[in-house]
Scaffold this active site. Sequence first.
Site, PDB file in Angstrom:
ATOM      1  N   SER A 107       0.838  -1.193   0.000  1.00  0.00           N
ATOM      2  CA  SER A 107       0.000   0.000   0.000  1.00  0.00           C
ATOM      3  C   SER A 107       0.879   1.252   0.000  1.00  0.00           C
ATOM      4  CB  SER A 107      -0.963  -0.059   1.182  1.00  0.00           C
ATOM      5  OG  SER A 107      -2.017   0.878   1.032  1.00  0.00           O
ATOM      6  N   ASP A 226     -10.612  -3.730  -4.951  1.00  0.00           N
ATOM      7  CA  ASP A 226     -10.139  -2.764  -3.955  1.00  0.00           C
ATOM      8  C   ASP A 226     -11.170  -1.649  -3.746  1.00  0.00           C
ATOM      9  OD1 ASP A 226      -8.625  -1.112  -2.288  1.00  0.00           O
ATOM     10  OD2 ASP A 226      -6.771  -1.524  -3.377  1.00  0.00           O
ATOM     11  N   HIS A 294      -8.405  -4.995  -0.983  1.00  0.00           N
ATOM     12  CA  HIS A 294      -7.107  -4.388  -0.711  1.00  0.00           C
ATOM     13  C   HIS A 294      -6.275  -5.235   0.245  1.00  0.00           C
ATOM     14  CE1 HIS A 294      -4.292  -1.048  -0.595  1.00  0.00           C
ATOM     15  NE2 HIS A 294      -4.329  -1.038   0.723  1.00  0.00           N
TER      16      HIS A 294
END
Length: 312
Positions: A107, A226, A294
Site C-alpha cells: 500500500s 479494492d 485491498h
Amino acid sequence: MTLTIITFLFLFFACCSGSPITNTPRPLVIWHGLGDTYASPGIQQFISLIGDIYPGIFIHSVYMDQDVKKDRQAGYYGNVNEQIQFAADQLAAIPQLQQGFDAIGFSQGGQFLRAYVERYNKPPVNNLITFGSQHMGVSDLPECGTYDFICHAARRIAKSAAYGEWAQENIVQAQYFRDSSNYATYLDASRFLASINNEVVGSRNTTYADQLALLNKLILVIFTEDKTVVPKETSWFGSEAIEEENSDRKQEIISVSGTIVPMKMQPLYKEDWIGLRRLDEKGGVVMESCAGQHMNISGCWERLVRGYAGWA
C-alpha cells in the site's frame, strides 16, 4: 586434472563475466502499509514464508520507530519526506544491502519505496514490487475500523483540511491526497506526491526520472475489488480525470467527470516526467493483479516473490 580445469574455468567465467559467485539470494527490503508495523505478526509471517522459499535470504523491514506502537502511529502522523530520508539513512547503514536489493511495498509503503528510488537509491533497488500502492494519489481517504481511533482522527483532519500547511506537514494520507476537482490547489499545496510525480512545471527533477529508469523491474500490483484505495487504478498509475482547466501548467485536461485516465494516457507517462515511460519501453514495467480486496495477497504473493525477488 579434468576437475581442476573445470574448476578454473568456472571461477574465471564467474569472476570475469561480472557475475559474482554467491550462495545466497539477493537481499529484500519490505515497507509495510497503513495501520501495520514493521514487526507485526503478519509481517513476521510474510518474512518467514519468504525465508522458506529462499533459505538464507537477508530481509529488512523498514521502520520509523523500533517501538511498534510508535511505528504504527508514524503511518498516520509525520512528514513523509522526512520519513523517506530516515528510511534512506537506515538502508544505507545496513552492510548486507550495500550491493543492492529487491523491495516490496505494501500500500503506501510501495509509493514511499518508489520515492526512495527516485530521490536516493543508494544502495540501489533491483526489482520493486508495489501492492495496491497510491502512485497517482487518492481522491478519497481509506475508511477506518470502528475502534481504530488513531485512524479516525487522522482521516477527519485530512478530509477537512488536506491542503492546509499543517496537514501537508503532519498527516501522512493528506500528503498523497490528489483531488481531481481541485487540481490547481493540489499542485500548490502538495509537498510530497506532486514532487515525486514531477507534476509542477518549473520544479521537475530530472534525477528522479534517471533513478527510476535504472530499475530492473517495477511490478505494479492492483487488487481487483479494492474499495480502500480510491480509485484502485492508482496502483497502475491511473487517476481520475482532471476536471478543471489548468493549461498554464501544461496539464492535459480530460473533462469527463469520473473518467479514469490510464497510465499510458497520463502526461506523467507521455512526457516521461519520472522515467516511467523509459522504464516501460525497455520492458521494465510489469502490471499484475491480485483477486479480491485491498491487501488480500494470499492467492498471489508467492508467484510474484518467486518471479521478482531472490535470484530472479
